[in-house]
Enzyme design. Structure first.
Site, PDB file in Angstrom:
ATOM      1  N   GLN A  79       0.811  -1.215   0.000  1.00 34.18           N
ATOM      2  CA  GLN A  79       0.000   0.000   0.000  1.00 34.18           C
ATOM      3  C   GLN A  79       0.843   1.263   0.000  1.00 34.18           C
ATOM      4  O   GLN A  79       0.343   2.357  -0.271  1.00 34.18           O
ATOM      5  CB  GLN A  79      -0.931   0.007   1.206  1.00 34.18           C
ATOM      6  CG  GLN A  79      -0.213   0.192   2.531  1.00 34.18           C
ATOM      7  CD  GLN A  79      -1.128  -0.001   3.718  1.00 34.18           C
ATOM      8  OE1 GLN A  79      -1.679  -1.089   3.918  1.00 34.18           O
ATOM      9  NE2 GLN A  79      -1.288   1.029   4.514  1.00 34.18           N
ATOM     10  N   HIS A 124      -6.446  -1.551  11.476  1.00 31.69           N
ATOM     11  CA  HIS A 124      -5.777  -1.921  10.231  1.00 31.69           C
ATOM     12  C   HIS A 124      -6.556  -3.056   9.572  1.00 31.69           C
ATOM     13  O   HIS A 124      -6.993  -3.996  10.239  1.00 31.69           O
ATOM     14  CB  HIS A 124      -4.345  -2.361  10.541  1.00 31.69           C
ATOM     15  CG  HIS A 124      -3.542  -2.732   9.336  1.00 31.69           C
ATOM     16  ND1 HIS A 124      -3.435  -1.928   8.228  1.00 31.69           N
ATOM     17  CD2 HIS A 124      -2.776  -3.840   9.074  1.00 31.69           C
ATOM     18  CE1 HIS A 124      -2.652  -2.503   7.335  1.00 31.69           C
ATOM     19  NE2 HIS A 124      -2.246  -3.664   7.819  1.00 31.69           N
ATOM     20  N   ASN A 162      -0.995  -9.434   4.599  1.00 33.01           N
ATOM     21  CA  ASN A 162      -0.915  -7.997   4.846  1.00 33.01           C
ATOM     22  C   ASN A 162      -0.691  -7.257   3.520  1.00 33.01           C
ATOM     23  O   ASN A 162      -0.527  -7.880   2.466  1.00 33.01           O
ATOM     24  CB  ASN A 162       0.231  -7.712   5.829  1.00 33.01           C
ATOM     25  CG  ASN A 162       0.043  -6.414   6.591  1.00 33.01           C
ATOM     26  OD1 ASN A 162      -0.808  -5.589   6.259  1.00 33.01           O
ATOM     27  ND2 ASN A 162       0.843  -6.221   7.617  1.00 33.01           N
TER      28      ASN A 162
END
Length: 330
Positions: A132, A276, A297
């Site tokens: 990200q 998150h 993740n």
């Protein structure tokens, strides 16, 4: 009517450190800066160096204990090594109430025993790990991951979908682009919009931009989404029977920020609200009997186990892993 919560992502911080440094670490510091493309103004570098040294010391001490069997997981310095607590608080915008909305709730199947372990990567449901970057867009990566899995289940084709499409275009559903959002709001956008573009046609830029959705490049659509009840048994059944699930976790500890490998259990990672968004792709059990959740993740492949982490399962909702979870229907 179930309250929808607003997840904004991470970028963890550390305790403040005095602006002094160890000259014996000069070469390692410069190597770390080069490796991660770090540049600072003159007045900034001393403080960043001190924070980095503080993190380095914490990692070193943890790993010494790890070799003695005091921890089940190993840490490693990474690109987050210069973050301060102040930066951490600025970057983690937290949970905010988004009111209520109508949604479907997962109905636990009337099955016998669910499989002892599940890893949807082995069945073609999961695309490679992505990064990200500096954009607070974990919510978009989480939503895209679960939709990619459900589209594979429906079509037999694994097509990478566009996080940037969600970052740029889902503000009407109360997402805030690179300043946070929620995967259920992303699902709502895809349903309202009638589709989501591929990542090839709408590549990720790690910054906010104008909405450029083009229906001719759409590769997925949804009919709605389902919320999983907030308990680990329901979450296990959902993962076992549905596929990868969008979830929220609590990311407030340096031990998680610098996680490299092993079974993650930290007694300080208790039930804070999630801050998150990640993708739950399975679960399993270690040879010593410890159960874990397998989590993808969005911090790139250099973090963790090639971008993944094993988080303690059935340990009182460790790191709030079962607090909020959902998946799209296609």
């Amino acid at each position: 009517m179930i309250p929808i919560l607003f997840l904004a992502t991470l970028c963890l911080g550390v305790v403040s450190a005095a602006p002094t440094h160890d000259p014996s670490l000069d070469a390692e510091w410069h190597e770390w800066k080069t490796q991660h493309g770090k540049t600072y103004v003159m007045d900034e570098e001393g403080q960043k160096r001190a924070v980095w040294e503080n993190n380095r010391k914490m990692i070193e001490l943890h790993n010494e204990d790890y070799t003695k069997g005091k921890h089940g997981f190993h840490l490693e310095m990474n690109a987050f090594g210069d973050l301060t607590n102040t930066e951490f608080r600025q970057l983690m915008t937290g949970f905010q109430s988004m009111g209520t909305t109508e949604m479907n709730v997962f109905q636990e199947p009337r099955l016998g025993d669910v499989p002892k372990s599940v890893d949807w990567r082995k069945h073609g449901y999961v695309t490679p790990v992505k990064d990200q970057g500096s954009c607070v867009s974990c919510w978009a990566f989480s939503a895209v991951g679960s939709l990619e899995g459900q589209m594979f289940r429906k079509t037999g084709k694994l097509v990478p979908l566009s996080e940037q499409n969600l970052v740029d275009c889902s503000r009407s559903q109360h997402n805030n682009g690179c300043h946070g959002g929620l995967f259920t709001s992303a699902f709502q956008y895809i349903k309202d919009n009638g589709g989501l573009d591929t990542s090839e046609s709408y590549p990720y830029e790690a910054q906010d931009g104008p909405c450029r959705y083009d229906p001719k490049h759409s590769a997925a659509n949804i009919t709605g989404f389902v919320v999983v009840p907030s308990n680990e048994e329901a979450l296990m059944k959902a993962v076992a029977t549905v596929g990868p699930i969008s979830i929220g976790i609590s990311v407030r500890l340096r031990s998680l920020l610098f996680y490299k490998s092993g079974f993650y259990y930290d007694p300080d990672c208790y039930n804070h609200y999630p801050n998150h968004s990640v993708l739950l792709v399975g679960y399993g059990e270690e040879s010593d009997g410890q159960k874990y959740w397998l989590v993808k993740n969005s911090w790139g492949e250099e973090w963790g186990m090639d971008g993944y982490i094993k988080i303690a399962k059935d340990r009182n909702n460790h790191c709030s892993i079962a607090t909020i979870a959902a998946y799209p229907t296609v």
